[in-house]
Structures are given as C-alpha cells and as structure tokens.
Design an enzyme around this catalytic site. Sequence first.
Site, PDB file in Angstrom:
ATOM      1  CG  ASN A  94      -1.747   1.229   1.355  1.00  0.00           C
ATOM      2  OD1 ASN A  94      -1.764   2.065   0.449  1.00  0.00           O
ATOM      3  ND2 ASN A  94      -2.457   1.369   2.466  1.00  0.00           N
ATOM      4  CE  LYS A 130      -0.161   3.118   4.811  1.00  0.00           C
ATOM      5  NZ  LYS A 130      -0.095   3.191   6.261  1.00  0.00           N
ATOM      6  CG  HIS A 176      -5.770   1.971   5.238  1.00  0.00           C
ATOM      7  ND1 HIS A 176      -5.323   2.876   6.174  1.00  0.00           N
ATOM      8  CD2 HIS A 176      -4.763   1.082   5.062  1.00  0.00           C
ATOM      9  CE1 HIS A 176      -4.092   2.543   6.532  1.00  0.00           C
ATOM     10  NE2 HIS A 176      -3.725   1.456   5.875  1.00  0.00           N
ATOM     11  CD  GLU A 236      -2.890   5.435   6.808  1.00  0.00           C
ATOM     12  OE1 GLU A 236      -2.855   5.497   5.565  1.00  0.00           O
ATOM     13  OE2 GLU A 236      -1.998   4.869   7.483  1.00  0.00           O
ATOM     14  CD  GLU A 271      -3.438  -2.392   7.177  1.00  0.00           C
ATOM     15  OE1 GLU A 271      -2.350  -2.650   6.680  1.00  0.00           O
ATOM     16  OE2 GLU A 271      -4.045  -1.327   6.956  1.00  0.00           O
ATOM     17  N   GLY A 277       2.628   2.188  10.825  1.00  0.00           N
ATOM     18  CA  GLY A 277       3.587   3.276  10.697  1.00  0.00           C
ATOM     19  C   GLY A 277       4.293   3.631  11.996  1.00  0.00           C
ATOM     20  CB  SER A 326       5.311  -1.840  11.985  1.00  0.00           C
ATOM     21  OG  SER A 326       4.938  -0.494  12.231  1.00  0.00           O
TER      22      SER A 326
HETATM   23  P1  13P Z   1       3.109   0.316   7.591  1.00  0.00           P
HETATM   24  O1  13P Z   1       3.587  -0.984   7.008  1.00  0.00           O
HETATM   25  O2  13P Z   1       3.856   1.503   7.084  1.00  0.00           O
HETATM   26  O3  13P Z   1       3.013   0.256   9.083  1.00  0.00           O
HETATM   27  O4  13P Z   1       1.608   0.527   7.053  1.00  0.00           O
HETATM   28  C1  13P Z   1       0.716  -0.524   7.142  1.00  0.00           C
HETATM   29  C2  13P Z   1      -0.491  -0.160   6.389  1.00  0.00           C
HETATM   30  O5  13P Z   1      -1.247   0.713   6.806  1.00  0.00           O
HETATM   31  C3  13P Z   1      -0.771  -0.863   5.133  1.00  0.00           C
HETATM   32  O6  13P Z   1      -2.047  -0.593   4.673  1.00  0.00           O
END
Ligand code: 13P
Length: 251
Positions: A9, A11, A96, A98, A168, A174, A214
């Site tokens: 992803n 982002k 997601h 976010e 997640e 992150g 992560s």
């Molecule tokens: P990270 O791997 O950067 O923690 O992000 C995970 C994520 O949100 C994937 O959708």
Amino acid sequence: MRKNIVAGNWKMNKNLQEGVALATALNEALKDKKVNCDVIIGTPFIHLASVVNVVDKNKIGVAAQNCADKVSGAYTGEVSAEMVASTGAGYVILGHSERRAYYHETAEILKEKVLLALANGLTPIFCIGEVLAEREANKHFDVVKSQIETSLFDLTAEDFGKIVLAYEPVWAIGTGKTATAAQAQEMHAFIRRTLAAKYGQEVADNTSILYGGSANASNAKELFSNPDVDGGLIGGASLGVDKFMPIIEAF
Ligand code: 13P
C-alpha cells in the site's frame, strides 16, 4: 484453498514517474523468480493505468487504495469503482484505518463501496483493526467483529468469497510497533471463526486474511508462519524493491 498474498500500500507516496519506476523495478525483480504468494501493489489513482501497463499481470496485481461510494455523477473529485476497473486494476483497498479516521468513512459508506467494487469485478482488500485504547480496554475482538459484520455480513456467501481481509491494528501502522506473531495469529484465528459462524467453514478456510502494521523484512517470516496469517498488507516497506522483495520471499 486460500491464497498467500503480499500486497503493498503505497499510500500517498511517489509521483507518477517514481511510481512507474518502482513498479517497473519490481516487475524486473520478479521476472525470473518463482514466488509462493500473489503480489499486489496499491498505488494512487493517477498511477493505476500507467502501472498496469508496465507490470506482467500474471506476476503483479494492481490495486486502488479507495473508490467512491456512488456509481457516477456530480461527485467532484471522486473516482468510481468502474473507473478503477477500467484502468485494468483488479483490486481495491477499502476501509483502511486512515480513510476511516481522516475521511470519516463509516461502516455504511464502506458497505456501499464494497458492493460497487464487487459489481465492477474488483476484489476488495477490506481493512479492519482496533485502536490502542480499544486493545487496552480488551475490546479489540468486539471492534473487529463489528467492523466485519456491519460492512460485509449482508453479502451472500458467494460474494463474501471474493473478499480479501486485512487485519491492521491501528497502533501498529507506521509506528514500528508490530503486533507479535502470537497477537496476529490470535486475532486472525478469531476472524476466521467469526467468518465460519456466518458463512461456514469452507468460506472461512478459503478467505485470505493479511496482517498489516509495521511488517517488514525482519518480521515477515515469523508473522507469515502462523496458520491463519495468509500474508501482509505492507505500507512503508513496500516503497522500495529492496525492502519489499524480502517480504515477498518470506513465503
Ligand atoms: P506500515 O507498514 O507503514 O506500518 O503501514 C501498514 C499499512 O497501513 C498498510 O495498509
């Protein structure tokens, strides 16, 4: 049986040229390799058509990171599921954390998005996961169950069979703070039991449940070795071939 999947992803990272270069490099790295999982990259909308053009579709699937909850019309700035599908992308990441947190996507909105994705032949990669306060209050199982029930449990078993889930935990995204392999397995097994209770064991056994938060080259092997962890949804570590390939090869 369910597939192992490693999905990136991106982002809101990489301009168009950088994104095409990354996809090209990943395609090159996978060219003569036999890997034991499906590989997907989730790019910004504007990259989709170009990225689809530079990857071997037998090796790399392409995902959008969102789609609209409306079919078409006067929704300035939105991108429909049909538009995503018309680029040649086969997947869409939905729900997601976010999107839920920053863009106020509710269970109802996500339900519409899932239906539109399916109606346009896209495979939803549907994200679920609790925030830290919910885990600390021991509510993480209830939260995840409710996220699944409210957005997905009106689907027929046939349609549910087209969904990929991604657990997640928000506190792991992150932050560098990965869930332990045991925490991931415990939740994934709970999710699979929840699916079995609703749709039966066969549908549950055939659903790929990815872990995200992560995940990286150093912890992927341990995470993926759990019976109910069928792969990863990878943020930061999907932004470079050097970091992403070892995760793919962890299977
Ligand atoms: P990270 O791997 O950067 O923690 O992000 C995970 C994520 O949100 C994937 O959708």
